[in-house]
Structure formats: C-alpha cells, structure tokens
Enzyme design. Sequence first.
Site, mmCIF file in Angstrom:
data_model
loop_
_atom_site.group_PDB
_atom_site.id
_atom_site.type_symbol
_atom_site.label_atom_id
_atom_site.label_comp_id
_atom_site.label_asym_id
_atom_site.label_seq_id
_atom_site.Cartn_x
_atom_site.Cartn_y
_atom_site.Cartn_z
ATOM 1 N N HIS A 71 1.035 5.338 0.590
ATOM 2 C CA HIS A 71 0.368 6.425 1.311
ATOM 3 C C HIS A 71 0.409 7.718 0.510
ATOM 4 O O HIS A 71 1.466 8.119 0.004
ATOM 5 C CB HIS A 71 1.063 6.681 2.655
ATOM 6 C CG HIS A 71 0.894 5.576 3.642
ATOM 7 N ND1 HIS A 71 -0.096 5.582 4.603
ATOM 8 C CD2 HIS A 71 1.577 4.417 3.821
ATOM 9 C CE1 HIS A 71 -0.010 4.491 5.330
ATOM 10 N NE2 HIS A 71 1.004 3.761 4.885
ATOM 11 N N HIS A 74 0.844 -1.193 0.000
ATOM 12 C CA HIS A 74 0.000 0.000 0.000
ATOM 13 C C HIS A 74 0.879 1.242 0.000
ATOM 14 O O HIS A 74 1.935 1.278 0.615
ATOM 15 C CB HIS A 74 -0.994 0.001 1.153
ATOM 16 C CG HIS A 74 -0.402 -0.189 2.518
ATOM 17 N ND1 HIS A 74 0.089 -1.400 2.969
ATOM 18 C CD2 HIS A 74 -0.233 0.685 3.523
ATOM 19 C CE1 HIS A 74 0.523 -1.259 4.212
ATOM 20 N NE2 HIS A 74 0.350 -0.003 4.572
#
Length: 135
Positions: A101, A99
């Site tokens: 950010h 993931h």
Amino acid sequence: MPDCIFCKIGKKEVKVLIVVESENFISFLDVQPRSPGHSLVIPKRHFDNFVSLDLNLAQEFVKICQETIKKIGRGLNANDFTLGVNEGELAGQAIHHFHFHVIPRFKHDRGGSIHSVVFNEPVESVEEIYSKIIK
Ligand SMILES: [Zn+2]
C-alpha cells in the site's frame, strides 16, 4: 492462480488505473481508497505474501514503489506517505497476492502513524521476547 484478482490485473484481464508499470510489477489506484491517490503495488506474477516474494525482484520492487510515490506526490502535492503491507489474515490481508500500500497523507486526514494499527503491548520484557526470537 486462476481466481486471483491481482493475477488478472497483472495479466491485464481486469482494467485498473495504472500509476506506474515495469516488467514485473504494476501500481494502480486502489478502488477502495483510504486517501486520495491510495495505490497498490503488486507483482504481475502470483506471490502469496511479502515473505514469498522472489528476492531477485527486490530492486525492481523498490524502484516501482519509489516511482509511484514520486508520481503521486507530484500529481497530488503530497509529501508524506504511509507505506505498508498487511501480511496475513490477522494483519488484515484480504487478497492473498502480495500487495504493497502507498497511502498519501495530508494535513488533517484523521489518520495516525503505523503504530496505531495494533494495541497489544507485551506482558514480557523486550529481553524475554528477544531471547525467544534469537535461539
Ligand atoms: Zn495472484
């Protein structure tokens, strides 16, 4: 992976507030934001981390990141962002599904640059470190 929360989000089994979606990626508002608009960009399929991400998805990944940044920027009048990955546990990766950010930055938000995440200045010279990397 069956117990992976981000796989469930990718399959729409867990509801999130979607910012942008493409064929293989989804960006959504982080439920524990560090800043208004803090979002995560994830591949819908499971990849443990950045290094394992399929290079065939690289262009689509960059595109959804850019679209996410532009959309948040327009909506929240944000021009500046901190962008990043916590790659591995020592770096703070809590969920082992890659993931990315996207953190909008605002005046007086009490944050720092990406340089402020670690204070481990090397004892060895840059040249010594370089010689270990380039063997
Ligand atoms: Zn996963």
